[in-house]
Motif scaffolding. Structure first.
Motif, PDB file in Angstrom:
ATOM      1  N   ASN A  14      22.958  -3.180   7.423  1.00  0.00           N
ATOM      2  CA  ASN A  14      22.799  -1.528   6.533  1.00  0.00           C
ATOM      3  C   ASN A  14      21.604  -1.526   6.386  1.00  0.00           C
ATOM      4  N   VAL A  15      20.605  -1.884   7.208  1.00  0.00           N
ATOM      5  CA  VAL A  15      18.809  -1.826   5.816  1.00  0.00           C
ATOM      6  C   VAL A  15      18.301  -0.552   6.638  1.00  0.00           C
ATOM      7  N   PRO A  16      18.259   0.366   5.716  1.00  0.00           N
ATOM      8  CA  PRO A  16      17.321   1.521   6.342  1.00  0.00           C
ATOM      9  C   PRO A  16      16.152   0.990   6.904  1.00  0.00           C
ATOM     10  N   PRO A  17      15.873   2.181   7.504  1.00  0.00           N
ATOM     11  CA  PRO A  17      15.121   1.822   8.675  1.00  0.00           C
ATOM     12  C   PRO A  17      13.997   2.143   8.055  1.00  0.00           C
ATOM     13  N   ARG A  18      12.497   2.327   7.829  1.00  0.00           N
ATOM     14  CA  ARG A  18      11.569   2.338   7.266  1.00  0.00           C
ATOM     15  C   ARG A  18       9.818   2.046   7.694  1.00  0.00           C
ATOM     16  N   VAL A  19       8.795   2.101   6.685  1.00  0.00           N
ATOM     17  CA  VAL A  19       7.820   1.635   6.963  1.00  0.00           C
ATOM     18  C   VAL A  19       7.223   0.826   6.042  1.00  0.00           C
ATOM     19  N   ILE A  20       6.516  -0.092   6.238  1.00  0.00           N
ATOM     20  CA  ILE A  20       5.287  -0.199   4.526  1.00  0.00           C
ATOM     21  C   ILE A  20       4.500  -0.819   5.692  1.00  0.00           C
TER      22      ILE A  20
ATOM     23  N   ILE B 252       0.844  -1.101   0.175  1.00  0.00           N
ATOM     24  CA  ILE B 252      -0.292   0.017  -0.133  1.00  0.00           C
ATOM     25  C   ILE B 252       1.290   1.196  -0.115  1.00  0.00           C
ATOM     26  N   GLY B 253       2.060   1.461   0.726  1.00  0.00           N
ATOM     27  CA  GLY B 253       2.689   2.480   0.826  1.00  0.00           C
ATOM     28  C   GLY B 253       4.458   2.216   1.639  1.00  0.00           C
ATOM     29  N   VAL B 254       5.268   2.814   1.108  1.00  0.00           N
ATOM     30  CA  VAL B 254       6.522   2.593   2.491  1.00  0.00           C
ATOM     31  C   VAL B 254       7.038   4.250   2.462  1.00  0.00           C
ATOM     32  N   TYR B 255       7.177   4.234   4.095  1.00  0.00           N
ATOM     33  CA  TYR B 255       7.457   5.871   4.306  1.00  0.00           C
ATOM     34  C   TYR B 255       8.199   6.085   4.629  1.00  0.00           C
ATOM     35  N   GLU B 256       9.193   7.145   5.163  1.00  0.00           N
ATOM     36  CA  GLU B 256       9.922   7.160   5.951  1.00  0.00           C
ATOM     37  C   GLU B 256       9.739   7.568   7.459  1.00  0.00           C
ATOM     38  N   SER B 257       8.603   7.988   8.154  1.00  0.00           N
ATOM     39  CA  SER B 257       8.371   7.886   8.901  1.00  0.00           C
ATOM     40  C   SER B 257       6.821   7.249   9.363  1.00  0.00           C
ATOM     41  N   PRO B 258       5.909   7.297  10.731  1.00  0.00           N
ATOM     42  CA  PRO B 258       4.823   6.834  10.352  1.00  0.00           C
ATOM     43  C   PRO B 258       4.099   8.337  10.291  1.00  0.00           C
ATOM     44  N   ASP B 259       4.864   8.880  10.622  1.00  0.00           N
ATOM     45  CA  ASP B 259       3.499  10.672  10.441  1.00  0.00           C
ATOM     46  C   ASP B 259       3.823  10.714   8.523  1.00  0.00           C
ATOM     47  N   GLU B 260       3.978  10.224   7.983  1.00  0.00           N
ATOM     48  CA  GLU B 260       4.242  10.751   6.700  1.00  0.00           C
ATOM     49  C   GLU B 260       2.497   9.652   6.044  1.00  0.00           C
TER      50      GLU B 260
ATOM     51  N   ASP C 153      -0.916   8.658   6.029  1.00  0.00           N
ATOM     52  CA  ASP C 153      -2.248   9.067   6.491  1.00  0.00           C
ATOM     53  C   ASP C 153      -3.282   7.845   6.301  1.00  0.00           C
ATOM     54  N   PHE C 154      -3.513   7.973   7.675  1.00  0.00           N
ATOM     55  CA  PHE C 154      -4.722   6.979   8.013  1.00  0.00           C
ATOM     56  C   PHE C 154      -5.882   6.665   7.659  1.00  0.00           C
ATOM     57  N   ASP C 155      -6.447   7.720   7.197  1.00  0.00           N
ATOM     58  CA  ASP C 155      -7.723   7.774   6.885  1.00  0.00           C
ATOM     59  C   ASP C 155      -7.764   7.581   5.737  1.00  0.00           C
ATOM     60  N   SER C 156      -6.885   7.312   3.826  1.00  0.00           N
ATOM     61  CA  SER C 156      -6.470   6.961   3.015  1.00  0.00           C
ATOM     62  C   SER C 156      -6.638   5.332   3.229  1.00  0.00           C
ATOM     63  N   LEU C 157      -6.136   4.583   4.243  1.00  0.00           N
ATOM     64  CA  LEU C 157      -5.635   3.222   4.043  1.00  0.00           C
ATOM     65  C   LEU C 157      -7.046   2.548   4.420  1.00  0.00           C
ATOM     66  N   PRO C 158      -6.934   1.639   3.647  1.00  0.00           N
ATOM     67  CA  PRO C 158      -8.404   0.585   3.877  1.00  0.00           C
ATOM     68  C   PRO C 158      -8.374   0.535   5.647  1.00  0.00           C
ATOM     69  N   ASP C 159     -10.035  -0.535   5.497  1.00  0.00           N
ATOM     70  CA  ASP C 159     -10.051  -1.364   6.768  1.00  0.00           C
ATOM     71  C   ASP C 159      -9.481  -1.990   7.845  1.00  0.00           C
ATOM     72  N   LYS C 160      -8.305  -3.174   6.824  1.00  0.00           N
ATOM     73  CA  LYS C 160      -7.452  -3.942   6.961  1.00  0.00           C
ATOM     74  C   LYS C 160      -5.974  -3.826   6.726  1.00  0.00           C
ATOM     75  N   PHE C 161      -5.304  -3.544   7.305  1.00  0.00           N
ATOM     76  CA  PHE C 161      -3.777  -3.736   6.748  1.00  0.00           C
ATOM     77  C   PHE C 161      -3.166  -4.519   7.369  1.00  0.00           C
ATOM     78  N   VAL C 162      -1.618  -4.525   7.409  1.00  0.00           N
ATOM     79  CA  VAL C 162      -0.208  -4.952   8.047  1.00  0.00           C
ATOM     80  C   VAL C 162       0.912  -3.473   8.044  1.00  0.00           C
ATOM     81  N   ILE C 163       1.379  -3.151   9.679  1.00  0.00           N
ATOM     82  CA  ILE C 163       2.551  -2.371   9.348  1.00  0.00           C
ATOM     83  C   ILE C 163       2.820  -3.030  10.110  1.00  0.00           C
TER      84      ILE C 163
END
Length: 311
Positions: free
Chosen positions: A168-174, A101-109, A111-121
Motif C-alpha cells: 500500500n505504498v503510494p507510487p511516487r517519484v523522488i 530535491i522534490g517529490v512527484y506523482e508523475s515524472p511529467d511534473e 522540471d528537468f531544467d531546474s534540477l542540478p547537474d547531478k541528482f538521483v531519481i
C-alpha cells in the motif's frame, strides 16, 4: 527488448517450472492465491525444498513467516522512500538523511531544467525499478527515463514475492541530492543485518546494481567472513570504514523493536547517510554458501507473537 533475448526468456519460462511460475506471477496469474499458499509454492520452486511455515528454523523460512505474521503499519512507512525520510530524521536526526530535491506523482511534473547537474531519481514504492543516477545532466536522456518511470509507477511490488510492506505504498517519484565520496564513482553500500536492535552481520557492496557488483560479508568487528550468496566476493575487499562504530550505533537505534530488518547505509566524506530499510533481503529466497549460515541467521531471528494476520 532484443527479440532474441525475448524468445530465449519465453522458451525458458515454458520449459523451466520455476521460471514459468515467476513469469506467470508477474502477469498476475496467481493473485487469487493466499500469501501462505503462494509463498509455499514459490519457495519450493526457488529453493528446491518445502517451506516449513509452521515450524520455521532457517533464516529463509523465518522471513516467509514474517511476511505473513508480522504486519505492522510502520513497516510500510519504513519501505516508502519518501515517507521514511521523516521516520529516520525523527529517530536519529535529519543530518543522516540524503537531502530531498522534490517529490512527484508523475515524472511529467519534474522540471528537468531546474534540477542540478547531478541528482538521483527513485521510485518510492519498489525495490529499484525506475531508479537512475544522473552524473551529467547534459548527457542524461530524461525523456527515455520518464517512460521507464511511468511503467514502474503502474506496478505493485508486493505480488511477486508477497513482501507485504510495499503493498500500500503510494507510487511516487523522488529526486535526491547526488552524494559523492572523493573520486569514487559508485558509493559502497553497507547493509547491516539487525535482529531486535542488534547488528550482527554486514554486507559490504561495491559497484551496487552494476555488472561489476561484488558483495563481501563481515562481522561487526570487520572480520571478513567466508560467505557468499548471489554475487561474487570482491578481489579487493573494502577496508574497515572510518564510521563503522557510528553506523552500527545508528543501525541499532533504527532497528530497535523489529525482529529483523536490514539497515542500509552509505559513508561519504566522513559522514553517514541512510539509504533504505529492507525487511526481506533477496525475498528470503537466495541460499547461503556455505549453507550453515542459513541456520545461523535463523538462530539470531527470534520470531515475535503473530500480529495483524491477513490472508
Amino acid at each position: 527488448m532484443n527479440p532474441v533475448v525475448f524468445i530465449a526468456k519465453a522458451i525458458r519460462a515454458l520449459l523451466v517450472p520455476k521460471y514459468r511460475f515467476s513469469a506467470l506471477s508477474r502477469l498476475g496469474f496467481y493473485n487469487y492465491m493466499s500469501d501462505r499458499e503462494y509463498l509455499q509454492r514459490l519457495f519450493k520452486y526457488r529453493m528446491g525444498r518445502e517451506l516449513a511455515l509452521d515450524t520455521p528454523r532457517t533464516f529463509s523460512e523465518k522471513l516467509q513467516w514474517l511476511k505473513i505474521y508480522n504486519r505492522r503499519p510502520e513497516y510500510s512507512v519504513m519501505v516508502d522512500k519518501y515517507a521514511v525520510k521523516k521516520f529516520v530524521a525523527d529517530k536519529i536526526g535529519a543530518e543522516y538523511v540524503v537531502p530531498l530535491i522534490g517529490v512527484y506523482e508523475s515524472p511529467d511534473e519534474i522540471d528537468f531544467d531546474s534540477l542540478p547537474d547531478k541528482f538521483v531519481i527513485k521510485c518510492t514504492h519498489n525495490g529499484g525499478e525506475g531508479n537512475a543516477i544522473c552524473r551529467d545532466k547534459a548527457a542524461f536522456d530524461f525523456e527515455s527515463r520518464k517512460k521507464v518511470i511511468r511503467r514502474a509507477l503502474t506496478k505493485n511490488y508486493y505480488p511477486a514475492s508477497r513482501e507485504w510492506p510495499y503493498k500500500n505504498v503510494p507510487p511516487r517519484v523522488i529526486v535526491e541530492q547526488y552524494i559523492q565520496d572523493g573520486d569514487r564513482l559508485n558509493l559502497p553500500v553497507y547493509k547491516i543485518f539487525c535482529f531486535n536492535g542488534e547488528p550482527k552481520l554486514i554486507q559490504a557492496i561495491q559497484d551496487d546494481k552494476t555488472k561489476q557488483e561484488t558483495i563481501d560479508y563481515f562481522d561487526t568487528e570487520w572480520n571478513r567472513l567466508q560467505l557468499r550468496q548471489n554475487y561474487p566476493n570482491s578481489k579487493n575487499p573494502l577496508p574497515r570504514p572510518e564510521c563503522l562504530s557510528e553506523m552500527l550505533e545508528l543501525a541499532a537505534k533504527l532497528s530497535t523493536g523489529v525482529p529483523h530488518v536490514r539497515v542500509d547505509l552509505y559513508q561519504a566524506n566522513g559522514k553517514v547517510y541512510f539509504s533504505e530499510f529492507t525487511f526481506f533481503s533477496d525475498a528470503g529466497m537466495v541460499d547461503f554458501d556455505p549453507p550453515e549460515w542459513n541456520n545461523k541467521l535463523g538462530e539470531w531471528l527470534i520470531l515475535p507473537e503473530k500480529h495483524n494476520v491477513i490472508y
